[in-house]
Design an enzyme around this catalytic site. Structure first.
Site, PDB file in Angstrom:
ATOM      1  N   LYS A  47      -7.035  -4.893  -3.082  1.00 29.34           N
ATOM      2  CA  LYS A  47      -7.743  -5.430  -1.921  1.00 29.34           C
ATOM      3  C   LYS A  47      -8.710  -4.387  -1.391  1.00 29.34           C
ATOM      4  CE  LYS A  47      -3.984  -4.091   1.264  1.00 29.34           C
ATOM      5  NZ  LYS A  47      -4.714  -3.268   2.242  1.00 29.34           N
ATOM      6  N   CYS A  61      -1.710  -2.943   7.826  1.00 27.32           N
ATOM      7  CA  CYS A  61      -1.678  -3.782   6.628  1.00 27.32           C
ATOM      8  C   CYS A  61      -0.392  -4.572   6.478  1.00 27.32           C
ATOM      9  CB  CYS A  61      -1.934  -2.911   5.399  1.00 27.32           C
ATOM     10  SG  CYS A  61      -3.581  -2.141   5.439  1.00 27.32           S
ATOM     11  N   ASP A  81       0.798  -1.235   0.000  1.00 26.76           N
ATOM     12  CA  ASP A  81       0.000   0.000   0.000  1.00 26.76           C
ATOM     13  C   ASP A  81       0.830   1.284   0.000  1.00 26.76           C
ATOM     14  OD1 ASP A  81      -1.899  -1.961   0.263  1.00 26.76           O
ATOM     15  OD2 ASP A  81      -2.715  -1.256   2.160  1.00 26.76           O
TER      16      ASP A  81
END
Length: 208
Positions: free
Chosen positions: A109, A154, A9
């Site tokens: 995601k 994450c 990310d």
């Protein structure tokens, strides 16, 4: 046997100026680029938070709630976030300085409105998988180094899922190529990763 780098990310939304910025989030970009340029990886994968508008993890989807309050999503406790990384927006794009040309595979995601997805491997309810584990198995990955944003969310969940879902694969967390949200949360995340068998390293250990 392949060695993989998994970048978590590294998007505008989690960097300064984004909708859910991590302090120093942009500082991971040059480290990630150096790792990709090192020639030490056979495979580079980048995960991308890719939420539909009105995602259930957004505080704006819960009348009377504000970001960073606890709420509920699909009957389970849920940290409520500012609207972030909405599909197709600048906030969801990778940081402009990230060398995306060296990325072999992008794993999106967080697309299901009814459940959040911290891990690059599966949703938080652990019911739906993204397909990343199968992809890595098909590529015969034997080692994976993980870094990015944010360490205490994450990145941690991706590392823990890598240990569980890729049995026999060596999993390492690159500490200086990652940034987190809460200092105590970062310490706890690193301790939990180490306890579960994740090796904690720095980029210098890889690049030297």
């Amino acid at each position: 046997m392949a060695r993989a780098l998994l970048l978590i990310d590294i998007q505008n939304g989690f960097c300064p100026g984004g909708n859910l910025p991590v302090a120093g989030g942009d500082e991971v970009v040059p480290v990630a680029n150096a790792l990709m340029a090192s020639g030490r990886y056979d495979l580079v994968i980048a995960s991308q938070d890719w939420h539909p508008p009105g995602h259930g993890s957004f505080a704006s989807s819960h009348p009377g709630k504000t970001p960073f309050e606890m709420g509920e999503l699909s009957g389970k406790p849920q940290m409520l976030w500012p609207d972030h990384c909405i599909q197709g927006t600048r906030d969801a794009a990778f940081h402009p300085d990230l060398d995306v040309g060296s990325v072999d595979h992008v794993q999106r995601k967080g697309q299901n409105r009814a459940v959040d997805s911290y891990s690059a491997f599966r949703d938080n309810d652990q019911a739906a998988r993204t397909g990343l584990a199968d992809y890595m198995k098909a590529k015969d990955v034997s080692e994976v180094d993980i870094c990015g944003l944010a360490t205490d969310y994450c990145v941690k969940f991706s590392a823990l899922d890598a240990v569980e879902m890729l049995p026999g694969v060596k999993v390492r967390f690159i500490e200086d190529a990652s940034r987190g949200i809460d200092p105590e949360g970062i310490k706890a995340a690193i301790a939990e990763m180490r306890e579960k068998g994740v090796e904690i390293v720095r980029s210098a250990d890889i690049l030297r």
